[in-house]
Write a protein that holds these residues in place. Sequence first.
Motif, PDB file in Angstrom:
ATOM      1  N   VAL A 207       0.813  -1.207   0.000  1.00  0.00           N
ATOM      2  CA  VAL A 207       0.000   0.000   0.000  1.00  0.00           C
ATOM      3  C   VAL A 207       0.852   1.265   0.000  1.00  0.00           C
ATOM      4  N   ASN A 208       2.044   1.215   0.587  1.00  0.00           N
ATOM      5  CA  ASN A 208       2.895   2.404   0.643  1.00  0.00           C
ATOM      6  C   ASN A 208       3.358   2.830  -0.748  1.00  0.00           C
ATOM      7  N   ILE A 209       3.771   1.851  -1.554  1.00  0.00           N
ATOM      8  CA  ILE A 209       4.153   2.170  -2.940  1.00  0.00           C
ATOM      9  C   ILE A 209       2.937   2.699  -3.702  1.00  0.00           C
ATOM     10  N   GLY A 210       1.783   2.105  -3.433  1.00  0.00           N
ATOM     11  CA  GLY A 210       0.562   2.568  -4.081  1.00  0.00           C
ATOM     12  C   GLY A 210       0.248   4.016  -3.740  1.00  0.00           C
ATOM     13  N   ILE A 211       0.431   4.380  -2.466  1.00  0.00           N
ATOM     14  CA  ILE A 211       0.178   5.765  -2.039  1.00  0.00           C
ATOM     15  C   ILE A 211       1.129   6.730  -2.742  1.00  0.00           C
ATOM     16  N   ILE A 212       2.418   6.358  -2.827  1.00  0.00           N
ATOM     17  CA  ILE A 212       3.407   7.232  -3.475  1.00  0.00           C
ATOM     18  C   ILE A 212       3.048   7.450  -4.944  1.00  0.00           C
ATOM     19  N   ILE A 213       2.686   6.372  -5.654  1.00  0.00           N
ATOM     20  CA  ILE A 213       2.340   6.503  -7.073  1.00  0.00           C
ATOM     21  C   ILE A 213       1.031   7.272  -7.235  1.00  0.00           C
ATOM     22  N   TYR A 214       0.094   7.045  -6.319  1.00  0.00           N
ATOM     23  CA  TYR A 214      -1.183   7.779  -6.331  1.00  0.00           C
ATOM     24  C   TYR A 214      -0.930   9.285  -6.209  1.00  0.00           C
ATOM     25  N   ALA A 215      -0.076   9.675  -5.252  1.00  0.00           N
ATOM     26  CA  ALA A 215       0.218  11.089  -5.017  1.00  0.00           C
ATOM     27  C   ALA A 215       0.962  11.702  -6.199  1.00  0.00           C
ATOM     28  N   LEU A 216       2.001  11.001  -6.686  1.00  0.00           N
ATOM     29  CA  LEU A 216       2.771  11.528  -7.820  1.00  0.00           C
ATOM     30  C   LEU A 216       1.909  11.592  -9.089  1.00  0.00           C
ATOM     31  N   GLY A 217       1.026  10.609  -9.232  1.00  0.00           N
ATOM     32  CA  GLY A 217       0.116  10.629 -10.378  1.00  0.00           C
ATOM     33  C   GLY A 217      -0.831  11.815 -10.324  1.00  0.00           C
ATOM     34  N   MET A 218      -1.309  12.140  -9.121  1.00  0.00           N
ATOM     35  CA  MET A 218      -2.161  13.313  -8.953  1.00  0.00           C
ATOM     36  C   MET A 218      -1.423  14.587  -9.363  1.00  0.00           C
ATOM     37  N   VAL A 219      -0.167  14.692  -8.948  1.00  0.00           N
ATOM     38  CA  VAL A 219       0.623  15.879  -9.315  1.00  0.00           C
ATOM     39  C   VAL A 219       0.810  15.949 -10.824  1.00  0.00           C
ATOM     40  N   LEU A 220       1.222  14.840 -11.435  1.00  0.00           N
ATOM     41  CA  LEU A 220       1.507  14.823 -12.875  1.00  0.00           C
ATOM     42  C   LEU A 220       0.253  15.123 -13.689  1.00  0.00           C
ATOM     43  N   PHE A 221      -0.862  14.481 -13.349  1.00  0.00           N
ATOM     44  CA  PHE A 221      -2.093  14.700 -14.105  1.00  0.00           C
ATOM     45  C   PHE A 221      -2.609  16.125 -13.914  1.00  0.00           C
ATOM     46  N   THR A 222      -2.426  16.673 -12.714  1.00  0.00           N
ATOM     47  CA  THR A 222      -2.856  18.051 -12.478  1.00  0.00           C
ATOM     48  C   THR A 222      -2.005  19.025 -13.275  1.00  0.00           C
ATOM     49  N   VAL A 223      -0.702  18.762 -13.374  1.00  0.00           N
ATOM     50  CA  VAL A 223       0.176  19.605 -14.192  1.00  0.00           C
ATOM     51  C   VAL A 223      -0.285  19.596 -15.640  1.00  0.00           C
ATOM     52  N   ILE A 224      -0.699  18.425 -16.122  1.00  0.00           N
ATOM     53  CA  ILE A 224      -1.140  18.302 -17.517  1.00  0.00           C
ATOM     54  C   ILE A 224      -2.500  18.958 -17.735  1.00  0.00           C
ATOM     55  N   GLY A 262      -2.660  16.871  -5.493  1.00  0.00           N
ATOM     56  CA  GLY A 262      -2.929  17.436  -6.805  1.00  0.00           C
ATOM     57  C   GLY A 262      -2.791  18.947  -6.810  1.00  0.00           C
ATOM     58  N   PHE A 263      -3.187  19.580  -5.700  1.00  0.00           N
ATOM     59  CA  PHE A 263      -3.043  21.038  -5.612  1.00  0.00           C
ATOM     60  C   PHE A 263      -1.569  21.456  -5.651  1.00  0.00           C
ATOM     61  N   CYS A 264      -0.673  20.554  -5.212  1.00  0.00           N
ATOM     62  CA  CYS A 264       0.759  20.835  -5.364  1.00  0.00           C
ATOM     63  C   CYS A 264       1.100  20.949  -6.851  1.00  0.00           C
ATOM     64  N   GLY A 265       0.450  20.116  -7.664  1.00  0.00           N
ATOM     65  CA  GLY A 265       0.641  20.218  -9.105  1.00  0.00           C
ATOM     66  C   GLY A 265       0.082  21.514  -9.657  1.00  0.00           C
ATOM     67  N   THR A 266      -1.010  22.003  -9.057  1.00  0.00           N
ATOM     68  CA  THR A 266      -1.586  23.280  -9.479  1.00  0.00           C
ATOM     69  C   THR A 266      -0.568  24.410  -9.354  1.00  0.00           C
ATOM     70  N   LEU A 267       0.267  24.334  -8.327  1.00  0.00           N
ATOM     71  CA  LEU A 267       1.273  25.375  -8.100  1.00  0.00           C
ATOM     72  C   LEU A 267       2.382  25.350  -9.144  1.00  0.00           C
ATOM     73  N   LEU A 268       2.452  24.275  -9.930  1.00  0.00           N
ATOM     74  CA  LEU A 268       3.606  24.072 -10.808  1.00  0.00           C
ATOM     75  C   LEU A 268       3.295  24.185 -12.297  1.00  0.00           C
ATOM     76  N   THR A 269       2.060  24.515 -12.654  1.00  0.00           N
ATOM     77  CA  THR A 269       1.690  24.436 -14.066  1.00  0.00           C
ATOM     78  C   THR A 269       1.056  25.714 -14.602  1.00  0.00           C
ATOM     79  N   PRO A 270       1.443  26.119 -15.807  1.00  0.00           N
ATOM     80  CA  PRO A 270       0.766  27.260 -16.439  1.00  0.00           C
ATOM     81  C   PRO A 270      -0.654  26.934 -16.874  1.00  0.00           C
ATOM     82  N   MET A 271      -0.993  25.623 -16.907  1.00  0.00           N
ATOM     83  CA  MET A 271      -2.363  25.238 -17.246  1.00  0.00           C
ATOM     84  C   MET A 271      -3.348  25.734 -16.190  1.00  0.00           C
ATOM     85  N   ALA A 272      -2.879  25.918 -14.954  1.00  0.00           N
ATOM     86  CA  ALA A 272      -3.719  26.502 -13.901  1.00  0.00           C
ATOM     87  C   ALA A 272      -3.673  28.015 -14.058  1.00  0.00           C
TER      88      ALA A 272
END
Length: 314
Positions: A207-224, A262-272
């Motif tokens: 579950v720990n690896i799953g949480i890390i990928i879940y969080a990073l995926g949220m950031v990446l998808f939010t950036v996109i 995901g909101f961390c990704g919002t801080l990193l993208t011009p798409m926001a």
Amino acid sequence: MDFFTNPEILLGEKLLEILYIIMGLVLVYTGLRNINDKSNPHRYGSAFFWTVLGIVIAGGRWLPPMANGLLIFAMTIPAIAKKVSKGESRLPAKEYMEKMSDKLGLKIFIPALSIGVFAILFALFTDLGALVGVGVGVFVAMLILMFFSRDNHPTTFLDDAAEMLGTVGPLSMLPMLLASLGAVFTSAGVGTVISNAVGTIVPEGNVNIGIIIYALGMVLFTVIMGNAFAAITVMTVGIGAPFVFSYGANPALVGMVALTCGFCGTLLTPMAANFNIVPVAMLEMKDKYGVIKNQLFVAIFMLVFQIAYMILFK
């Protein structure tokens, strides 16, 4: 009236619909204000855009899906043609703003703070929901501002809303479109594709690896996509449910914190654009990515902290 008199529909949903109607009326007011503004070089395109958006938000529930789709399509035409603009600013004189700033000091933040406070109170202590709390908080903030100064009248808030909408322009509808895009991606099976791909990486039951990928995926998808609300549905279907929640993690805790990842990704993208591009234009910054650069450290720090929090308290 059947919607509002139906006993099977929750009160929170009815109140939220009333708030949507009010927001729609504000947008229609913005359209009427533009059509009468001769200083706006594109007043007809601007009026059309804001009025149609107001109709969709206020009456979308009662319009047929095809009519909603056609209105949204028509609304994008003046935006694409760059025929949505604003006229001369009607902000108060600089001297007046400086005078009020000196008079109020830090009290000026009380109205804005009240919006968040009411959102939390409604979420914790009522069944009406946080969004209704946000709406109530806005009205409370208006009352506080009217108490602060007799110069603040209901029309003041309408004009200020129209001023802000004109400044942001068509980008104001971007969060709604991106949130809709998330639902489209989910229906199209993007989450399933992601799930199949991640299944070859995440060890079964970890579950720990799953949480890390879940969080990073949220950031990446939010950036996109520019919007965490658009990313959360896809990432939850693709990663959260099969690789985190199914292994025993608390869905309420992990799902909530994953959204803030995901909101961390919002801080990193011009798409926001509303957060990271519009402020650059309003502040006339020389570096168009200046806001993002200043948010980089905060975003990374918060992401690491939130991943650790989910792992510890899952």
